[in-house]
Write an enzyme that holds these catalytic residues in place. Structure first.
Site, PDB file in Angstrom:
ATOM      1  N   LYS A   1       0.918  -1.249  -0.051  1.00 17.41           N
ATOM      2  CA  LYS A   1       0.080   0.063   0.159  1.00 17.41           C
ATOM      3  C   LYS A   1       0.794   1.232  -0.110  1.00 17.41           C
ATOM      4  O   LYS A   1       0.614   2.293  -0.719  1.00 17.41           O
ATOM      5  CB  LYS A   1      -0.899   0.034   1.343  1.00 17.41           C
ATOM      6  CG  LYS A   1      -2.192  -1.158   1.161  1.00 17.41           C
ATOM      7  CD  LYS A   1      -2.960  -1.319   2.512  1.00 17.41           C
ATOM      8  CE  LYS A   1      -3.716  -2.269   2.182  1.00 17.41           C
ATOM      9  NZ  LYS A   1      -4.451  -2.768   3.514  1.00 17.41           N
TER      10      LYS A   1
ATOM     11  N   GLN B   1      -4.411  -1.132   9.691  1.00 15.96           N
ATOM     12  CA  GLN B   1      -4.185  -2.634   9.137  1.00 15.96           C
ATOM     13  C   GLN B   1      -5.069  -3.564  10.088  1.00 15.96           C
ATOM     14  O   GLN B   1      -4.579  -3.709  11.255  1.00 15.96           O
ATOM     15  CB  GLN B   1      -2.750  -2.954   8.755  1.00 15.96           C
ATOM     16  CG  GLN B   1      -2.868  -4.321   8.009  1.00 15.96           C
ATOM     17  CD  GLN B   1      -3.377  -4.315   6.440  1.00 15.96           C
ATOM     18  OE1 GLN B   1      -3.249  -3.482   5.862  1.00 15.96           O
ATOM     19  NE2 GLN B   1      -3.794  -5.361   6.582  1.00 15.96           N
TER      20      GLN B   1
ATOM     21  N   ASP C   1     -10.666   3.424   4.452  1.00 18.07           N
ATOM     22  CA  ASP C   1     -11.310   1.996   4.350  1.00 18.07           C
ATOM     23  C   ASP C   1     -12.756   1.966   4.217  1.00 18.07           C
ATOM     24  O   ASP C   1     -13.302   0.750   3.850  1.00 18.07           O
ATOM     25  CB  ASP C   1     -10.809   1.283   5.530  1.00 18.07           C
ATOM     26  CG  ASP C   1      -9.649   0.172   5.202  1.00 18.07           C
ATOM     27  OD1 ASP C   1      -9.350  -0.152   3.913  1.00 18.07           O
ATOM     28  OD2 ASP C   1      -8.753  -0.062   6.097  1.00 18.07           O
TER      29      ASP C   1
END
Ligand code: NAP
Length: 290
Positions: free
Chosen positions: A54, A98, A121
């Site tokens: 990422k 994460q 997200d």
């Protein structure tokens, strides 16, 4: 019939190039560089790989990115303080924590602590609620990427039978909502679904996100269906496999995503899109749809 392969790597590359172009324009016109902070707690090897990918993708598209690595014994308070600091940081437009977090940390509390406009997200309840009510702000990256894939194929969704297998908050549920909003008639299956094969066989569009290798095979697919395999499983052969038995499904489906090289690269591309859009919104402008 051998299905058309849906090349997620290729499509993701083109989306990332579009993001890079818009990032350049944002810098030139407004002196603004979209910034993403990725928070990793602990040393889970798979998470480390995801996070590295990422951060690298951000750098390649000209975004600013920061990796905040915290030890596995980080307390909830320390993690919440870190989020609070990032919420206030004007160089950061997107915050990604994460998952999964180490035992003892509440992912729900952590996600809810992220400022909703920085929740790239799309997992914060306010973003989930906006999506649910048909006013999406931040769309979770994986289902957003799947919608981009369907768009690239010109898959007709109005009136189509769409079946989503797997009903998690991060993939299945938002996926079902997006398909519904696109006009599909949606069936959402979970571990209690009685006859999974019968449900799958009705699908013009079948999205599988369970995390079990081969849970769907060619016998369960309607001829000509578009099959999107979200699953990522490490097989006994040490390689990555999807949830769909690729060899048999490919003989029946009209189009199918491979694993790897399907949904995975799209998820990262959509993270960049979400970060860019968050930066655009921070200027009070409505993001241009890529
Ligand atoms: P998850 O949170 O574990 O959810 C799995 C879902 O599958 C649950 O809703 C569960 O039902 C359902 N399920 C389990 N057994 C089933 C069965 N026999 N029939 C029908 N449904 C069943 O998983 P997730 O986070 O959504 O991830 C799913 C898969 O996608 C994993 O392999 C993950 O690695 C992969 N993934 C890939 C990407 C990507 O970028 N490619 C992104 C995210 C996830 P219940 O609700 O009843 O428990």
């Amino acid at each position: 019939m051998t299905a058309q392969l849906i090349n997620g790597t290729e499509l993701a590359r083109s989306l990332r190039a579009d993001v890079a172009q818009q990032v350049t324009e944002l810098k030139e016109r407004h002196g603004l560089v979209p910034g993403l902070a990725v928070v990793l707690v602990g040393d889970d090897p798979a998470s480390q790989v995801y996070v590295r990918n990422k951060v690298r993708a951000c750098a390649e598209a000209g975004l600013h990115s920061e990796l905040r690595q915290l030890p596995a014994d980080t307390t909830q308070d320390t993690l919440l303080n870190e989020i609070d600091e990032l919420n206030r940081n004007p160089a950061i437009h997107g915050i990604l924590v994460q998952l999964p977090l180490p035992a003892g940390l509440s992912s729900h509390a952590v996600i809810e602590a992220i400022a909703p406009e920085k929740d790239v997200d799309g997992f914060h309840v306010s973003n989930a609620g906006l999506l649910f009510s048909g006013q999406p702000r931040v769309i979770p990256c994986t289902p957003y990427g799947v919608m981009k894939m369907l768009e690239s194929l010109n898959t007709p969704l109005r009136g189509a039978e769409a079946v989503v297998v797997g009903a998690s908050n991060i993939v299945g549920k938002p996926m079902a909502m997006l398909l519904l909003q696109a006009g599909a008639t949606v069936t959402l299956c979970n571990s209690k679904t009685r006859d999974l094969a019968a449900q799958c066989r009705r699908a013009d569009v079948l999205v599988v996100a369970v995390g079990r290798e081969g849970i769907v095979n060619g016998d369960m697919i309607k001829p000509g269906a578009v099959v999107i395999d979200v699953g990522i499983n490490r097989g006994a052969d040490g390689k990555l496999h999807g949830d769909v038995h690729f060899a048999s499904a490919r003989e029946v489906a009209g189009a199918i995503t491979p694993v790897p090289g399907g949904v995975g690269p799209m998820t990262i591309a959509m993270l960049l899109v979400n970060t860019l859009e968050a930066a655009q919104r921070s200027l009070g402008t409505q993001p241009e749809t890529l």
